[in-house]
Structures are given as C-alpha cells and as structure tokens.
Scaffold this active site. Structure first.
Site, PDB file in Angstrom:
ATOM      1  CG  ASP A  28      33.340  36.199  40.321  1.00  0.00           C
ATOM      2  OD1 ASP A  28      33.490  37.020  38.845  1.00  0.00           O
ATOM      3  OD2 ASP A  28      34.072  37.028  40.607  1.00  0.00           O
ATOM      4  N   GLY A  31      32.705  37.415  32.333  1.00  0.00           N
ATOM      5  CA  GLY A  31      34.542  37.949  31.630  1.00  0.00           C
ATOM      6  C   GLY A  31      35.604  37.323  30.851  1.00  0.00           C
ATOM      7  CB  THR A  74      25.819  49.104  44.888  1.00  0.00           C
ATOM      8  OG1 THR A  74      27.037  48.501  45.583  1.00  0.00           O
ATOM      9  CG2 THR A  74      24.599  48.833  45.160  1.00  0.00           C
ATOM     10  CG  ASN A  76      29.167  44.472  39.499  1.00  0.00           C
ATOM     11  OD1 ASN A  76      28.556  43.347  39.293  1.00  0.00           O
ATOM     12  ND2 ASN A  76      30.680  44.352  38.940  1.00  0.00           N
ATOM     13  NE  ARG A 202      36.309  39.774  45.000  1.00  0.00           N
ATOM     14  CZ  ARG A 202      37.956  39.959  44.639  1.00  0.00           C
ATOM     15  NH1 ARG A 202      39.063  39.293  44.892  1.00  0.00           N
ATOM     16  NH2 ARG A 202      38.111  39.727  43.232  1.00  0.00           N
TER      17      ARG A 202
END
Ligand code: IPE
Ligand code: IPE
Ligand code: MG
Length: 257
Positions: A28, A31, A74, A76, A202
């Site tokens: 993660d 971006g 799923t 994204n 998470r």
C-alpha cells in the site's frame, strides 16, 4: 574494517530456522509515494512493481518459500477507469517481461482471485504463466488479483454446500480443514507474517481466514520505499515475537512448509 551488509544473502543476525515459511504483503502507498513527488499516481504503481520484484528475489535469496502479495482487490474497481486500466496493462507487461527470469529462478506463480472480469488476453497470459511454472519449487509466488476475502469465503461455502447437497460430504464431516481446502491458498500453510506498508492498519478484505493467527507488521514506509533493509527490519521484528497460539508457552518460530 566492518563489512557493509548489501542484503544479497541472509543477514547473519537472522536465524534461518526461524524465518517465516509464508509471508503475505499488502502493498500500500503507491499513490501517495507518487503524489509526494509531484508525479501522477500511476508512477507509484510502476515503482511499486520494481519493489515487489526485488522482494520476490530477496525471498528466493534468503530461503523464504512462499510470498503472497495483494495487487488488486475486488474493491479497487472503484478507482478511476484510467488507473484501473493502467494497472491491468502493467500486470500484462510485467508478466510478459518477467516470465523467462521467473522460470530461471524457480518461481512458481499463482494468481488468487476471480480472474473472469479481466481482459481475455491477460487471463490467457496468467493461465499460461501458472501452467508453465507449476513444477517450480524454489519460491511460491501468489499474486492476489481481483481478490476479496469475503468473496473467497462465499465461494468456499458454496462449494462445500454443493458437496453436501450431492451427498459427497456429510454435515458433521465439515471442519476447519474442509474450509481451508476450499480456499484459493490451498495447499499453502497460512502466512506466518503479514506486512502492510503506508501506515494503514487494516486488512482491507485480504485473507481474513488465513490471517487468523498471523503476526501483523505495520510500517509507515510507502510501498515503493520498502527495500531489502526494510524487509530485514520486519523479519527481525518477527523473530522477536512469541507465538503462543492460545497457550502459555511460546511455540518455536520455525519453518512450517
Ligand atoms: C497500493 O497503493 C496499490 C494498489 C491498491 C493497486 P495505492 O494505490 O493504494 O496507494 P495509496 O494508498 O493511494 O497511496
Ligand atoms: C489494499 O489497498 C489493496 C491492495 C494493496 C491491492 P487499498 O489502498 O485498496 O486499501 P484501502 O482502500 O486503503 O483499505
Ligand atoms: Mg491504498
């Protein structure tokens, strides 16, 4: 003169016998990495692909047998069409470019998730890559694409219900093993260590069943920054954990594969 560790081989203060057999990663922060540099988000995905390539090689070099990475959830699909399209093209390009090397390095690749909504050409490439590498033994590399943990559990439940309804299985035969066998990760052991980058803490629908007893490691580093030194830190942390599995005595942290 002290030798500078280049991390090309297992650092001496990591115990080979206590390495995780299976590492899962939520990659993660691509971006944000790009945005911080004034670049378009997709530049972060491009850089992130380099990071995963080196992590896979690192697992091979250090003797970690299985790596499972979350590449596309799923959820994204909710992103802008241009970003989703870029990611799908990136998977396509990477697969073509890296196949020869993966073969040479003994990588067995598997894609976990519902591949059916992906472009036909990409699906074909994925199937070919899985078939071509299925006998490789050095590292098992699982890439979760269009993967959702809840969807996986629904599919497993349907599969089991179907077996019951056709008489192949009775209700009292259903146990944890039955469910594990119906999951996409079968026959791999559950991950020993989960790493999530970018400071988020998470699971985002990643392997909810399989992570029940996994050690969870969170780092503020963004995925493109997660290099071998960062992986070393995560493994050092892991080797300092006491895994009790509900008991009072720490179980030895040993290779389970
Ligand atoms: C993870 O990085 C890669 C994918 C989900 C494909 P992100 O794209 O989620 O990066 P951030 O979280 O927006 O920084
Ligand atoms: C999780 O990251 C999915 C992948 C890394 C592929 P996200 O960036 O999609 O997760 P959320 O939206 O922050 O939970
Ligand atoms: Mg994210």
């Amino acid at each position: 003169m002290t030798q500078v560790n280049d991390f090309s081989t297992l650092p001496i203060d990591l115990h080979f016998d206590a390495l995780p057999a299976h590492v899962a990663v939520i990659m993660d922060g691509n971006g944000r990495w790009a945005t911080q540099r004034g670049l378009p988000r997709v530049a972060g995905h491009r850089q992130g692909a380099k990071t995963v390539k080196d992590l896979l090689r690192c697992c091979k070099d250090w003797g970690i047998g299985a790596l499972t990475v979350y590449a596309f959830s799923t959820e994204n699909w909710r992103r802008p069409m241009e970003e989703v399209g870029f990611l799908l093209r990136l998977f396509d390009r990477l697969l073509r470019r890296e196949m020869v090397e993966m073969q040479r390095e003994g990588v067995q690749i598997r894609f976990l998730g519902d591949l059916s909504p992906l472009p036909d050409r990409l699906q074909d490439l994925m199937q070919e890559a899985m078939a071509a590498t299925r006998h490789n033994q050095r590292v098992q590399f699982n890439v979760a694409v269009n993967y959702g943990g809840r969807q996986e559990l629904v599919a497993a439940t349907r599969h089991i219900a179907q077996q019951v309804s056709c008489g192949a299985l009775s209700l009292d035969q259903i146990d944890e093993e039955t469910l594990s066998r119906a999951l996409l990760t079968h026959p791999l052991p559950d991950p020993d260590l989960l790493i999530r980058t970018s400071g988020e803490q998470r699971l985002s629908n990643f392997l909810p069943w399989q992570l029940a007893y996994t050690e969870l490691y969170f780092t503020d580093l963004l995925w493109p920054e997660f290099d071998r030194a960062a992986f070393y830190q995560a493994l050092r942390w892991y080797q300092g954990r006491q895994r009790r599995f509900g008991g009072l005595v720490a179980a030895p942290i040993a290779q389970g594969l």
